[in-house]
Design a protein around this motif. Structure first.
Motif, mmCIF file in Angstrom:
data_model
loop_
_atom_site.group_PDB
_atom_site.id
_atom_site.type_symbol
_atom_site.label_atom_id
_atom_site.label_comp_id
_atom_site.label_asym_id
_atom_site.label_seq_id
_atom_site.Cartn_x
_atom_site.Cartn_y
_atom_site.Cartn_z
ATOM 1 N N GLY A 31 -7.793 -15.786 -20.849
ATOM 2 C CA GLY A 31 -7.166 -16.984 -20.860
ATOM 3 C C GLY A 31 -5.555 -17.698 -20.278
ATOM 4 N N SER A 32 -4.465 -16.559 -20.948
ATOM 5 C CA SER A 32 -3.216 -17.097 -20.282
ATOM 6 C C SER A 32 -3.000 -16.364 -19.179
ATOM 7 N N LEU A 33 -3.570 -15.840 -18.742
ATOM 8 C CA LEU A 33 -2.936 -14.955 -17.167
ATOM 9 C C LEU A 33 -4.027 -15.192 -16.101
ATOM 10 N N ILE A 34 -5.339 -16.120 -16.227
ATOM 11 C CA ILE A 34 -6.175 -16.221 -15.376
ATOM 12 C C ILE A 34 -6.081 -17.954 -15.487
ATOM 13 N N VAL A 35 -6.649 -18.528 -16.229
ATOM 14 C CA VAL A 35 -5.928 -19.900 -16.333
ATOM 15 C C VAL A 35 -4.925 -20.435 -15.669
ATOM 16 N N GLY A 36 -4.218 -19.652 -17.017
ATOM 17 C CA GLY A 36 -2.376 -19.858 -16.981
ATOM 18 C C GLY A 36 -2.517 -19.227 -15.481
ATOM 19 N N GLY A 37 -2.387 -18.858 -15.143
ATOM 20 C CA GLY A 37 -1.762 -18.535 -13.487
ATOM 21 C C GLY A 37 -2.936 -19.416 -12.437
ATOM 22 N N LEU A 38 -3.577 -19.441 -12.391
ATOM 23 C CA LEU A 38 -4.395 -20.836 -11.890
ATOM 24 C C LEU A 38 -4.006 -22.089 -11.775
ATOM 25 N N TRP A 39 -3.182 -22.472 -13.039
ATOM 26 C CA TRP A 39 -3.142 -24.027 -12.840
ATOM 27 C C TRP A 39 -1.149 -24.304 -13.027
ATOM 28 N N SER A 40 -0.365 -22.840 -12.772
ATOM 29 C CA SER A 40 0.691 -22.628 -12.701
ATOM 30 C C SER A 40 1.229 -23.600 -11.753
ATOM 31 N N SER A 41 2.386 -24.211 -12.287
ATOM 32 C CA SER A 41 3.530 -24.947 -10.825
ATOM 33 C C SER A 41 3.606 -23.072 -10.321
ATOM 34 N N GLY A 42 4.419 -23.526 -8.757
ATOM 35 C CA GLY A 42 5.299 -22.422 -7.891
ATOM 36 C C GLY A 42 4.791 -22.707 -6.927
ATOM 37 N N ILE A 43 5.028 -22.051 -5.748
ATOM 38 C CA ILE A 43 4.441 -20.929 -4.543
ATOM 39 C C ILE A 43 3.162 -20.281 -4.489
ATOM 40 N N ARG A 44 2.689 -20.456 -4.205
ATOM 41 C CA ARG A 44 1.180 -19.353 -4.516
ATOM 42 C C ARG A 44 0.613 -19.189 -2.711
ATOM 43 N N SER A 45 0.743 -17.879 -2.628
ATOM 44 C CA SER A 45 -0.462 -18.054 -0.963
ATOM 45 C C SER A 45 -1.280 -17.695 -1.241
ATOM 46 N N ALA A 46 -1.552 -18.966 0.433
ATOM 47 C CA ALA A 46 -3.553 -18.496 0.389
ATOM 48 C C ALA A 46 -3.634 -19.046 1.569
ATOM 49 N N HIS A 47 -5.104 -17.992 2.063
ATOM 50 C CA HIS A 47 -5.320 -18.139 3.482
ATOM 51 C C HIS A 47 -6.670 -18.637 3.450
ATOM 52 N N SER A 48 -6.821 -19.021 4.249
ATOM 53 C CA SER A 48 -8.750 -19.598 4.492
ATOM 54 C C SER A 48 -9.071 -18.926 5.760
ATOM 55 N N VAL A 49 -10.155 -18.586 6.073
ATOM 56 C CA VAL A 49 -10.953 -17.985 7.082
ATOM 57 C C VAL A 49 -11.463 -19.446 7.938
ATOM 58 N N ARG A 50 -11.425 -18.743 9.148
ATOM 59 C CA ARG A 50 -11.881 -19.858 9.951
ATOM 60 C C ARG A 50 -13.325 -19.614 9.977
ATOM 61 N N GLY A 51 -14.062 -20.665 10.067
ATOM 62 C CA GLY A 51 -15.696 -20.467 9.484
ATOM 63 C C GLY A 51 -16.206 -20.103 8.328
ATOM 64 N N GLY A 52 -15.346 -19.668 7.446
ATOM 65 C CA GLY A 52 -16.029 -19.982 5.743
ATOM 66 C C GLY A 52 -15.702 -17.877 6.188
ATOM 67 N N MET A 53 -15.737 -17.881 4.016
ATOM 68 C CA MET A 53 -15.630 -16.303 3.753
ATOM 69 C C MET A 53 -16.883 -15.796 4.935
ATOM 70 N N GLY A 54 -17.593 -16.447 5.057
ATOM 71 C CA GLY A 54 -19.526 -15.421 5.683
ATOM 72 C C GLY A 54 -19.008 -15.496 6.783
ATOM 73 N N ALA A 55 -17.971 -15.323 7.470
ATOM 74 C CA ALA A 55 -17.207 -14.262 8.577
ATOM 75 C C ALA A 55 -17.012 -13.331 8.050
ATOM 76 N N ILE A 56 -16.091 -13.175 6.517
ATOM 77 C CA ILE A 56 -16.189 -12.205 7.060
ATOM 78 C C ILE A 56 -17.232 -10.900 6.614
#
Length: 273
Positions: A19-44
């Motif tokens: 809970g502290s690691l995953i839920v806390g990390g999910l909602w923590s503030s700060g810069i997060r690195s995220a990428h989107s796949v053109r066409g959706g994850m199914g493209a992979i």
């Protein structure tokens, strides 16, 4: 609780570590690195399938997998007939309860570890929206929802929006809403039409600009939605990740559940082989 429900569980059922690691990390503030796949994850998976060609077989349920001398023996059904495949090794990339059912003669600690893995359910609705002008939520990727049946709304078209507003905004969009854990279980007896009406009503309440603009929808129900950690999960980590002879285990339940660890578990199995 909304954060825990996103991970398919209730807070009382999750370990404090998770809970502290995953839920806390999910909602923590700060810069997060995220990428989107053109066409959706199914493209992979489409790209992987194209590379593998006819070596991929679908619609062939596995009946059982066992060690066979210097290799493994897999029984399956294809086109209504039972077949047996012999191989040097096998990588099981199914959810933990399915792996537990397929693999024969598991050691006691390995079987107990797979039995310990807990999955919560999801009920999901994807929707196409028909707006012709920019929307106030164009700059939002996801919205957490408390006090309603749905717990999350995702704006799948967010990656296509120009935050500067300099480029024309294409008409239409896509939203996904879901609920998990006990709220999802409570919908078990509801029809797809009832769920659709409920989800649209609540999306309209959270994002009033969507009223009258939700078009085509699709409902899906996932029994094994996400493998959250129960108390004692760290105690079974070694048994869970360890191969059983020539049978190797991969999936998001083997480590901290997300896309990266799922892929890493497959790489580790390949290196071991």
């Amino acid at each position: 609780r909304t954060g825990c429900n996103r991970l398919s569980g209730e807070r009382e059922a999750m370990s404090g570590h998770f809970g502290s690691l995953i839920v806390g990390g999910l909602w923590s503030s700060g810069i997060r690195s995220a990428h989107s796949v053109r066409g959706g994850m199914g493209a992979i998976t489409d790209a992987l399938a194209a590379r593998l060609g006819n070596r991929i077989v679908t619609g062939a349920p596995a009946l059982g997998l066992e060690q066979d001398g210097a290799g493994v023996r897999l029984r399956l059904t294809r086109d209504g007939a039972e077949e047996t495949i012999l191989a040097d090794h096998a990588v099981i990339a199914t959810p933990a309860p399915v792996a537990r059912h397929i693999v024969a003669d598991l050691p006691a600690d390995k079987a107990a570890a797979l039995d310990h893995v807990a999955y919560g359910p999801y009920v999901v609705m994807a929707a196409v929206t028909t707006e012709t002008t920019p929307m106030p939520y164009d700059d939002l990727y996801a919205v957490a929802v408390a006090g309603r049946t749905i717990t999350m709304i995702f704006n799948g078209a967010n990656a296509l929006r120009d935050p500067s507003g300099s480029a024309p905004r294409a008409p239409g969009g896509a939203l996904t809403a879901y609920t998990g854990a006990d709220k999802a279980r409570a919908l078990a007896g509801r029809s797809d039409d009832e769920i659709r009406a409920l989800f649209i009503e609540e999306i309209n309440e959270v994002l009033p600009e969507t009223k009258g603009l939700i078009g085509e929808t699709r409902i899906q129900r996932w029994e094994h939605g996400y493998p959250y950690w129960r108390p004692g999960r760290l105690d079974i980590q070694d048994a869970l990740a360890r191969p059983f002879g020539r049978i190797h285990f991969a999936g998001d339940y083997v480590e901290y559940p997300s896309t990266d660890p799922a892929a890493r578990s497959g790489q580790m199995a390949a290196r071991a082989i």
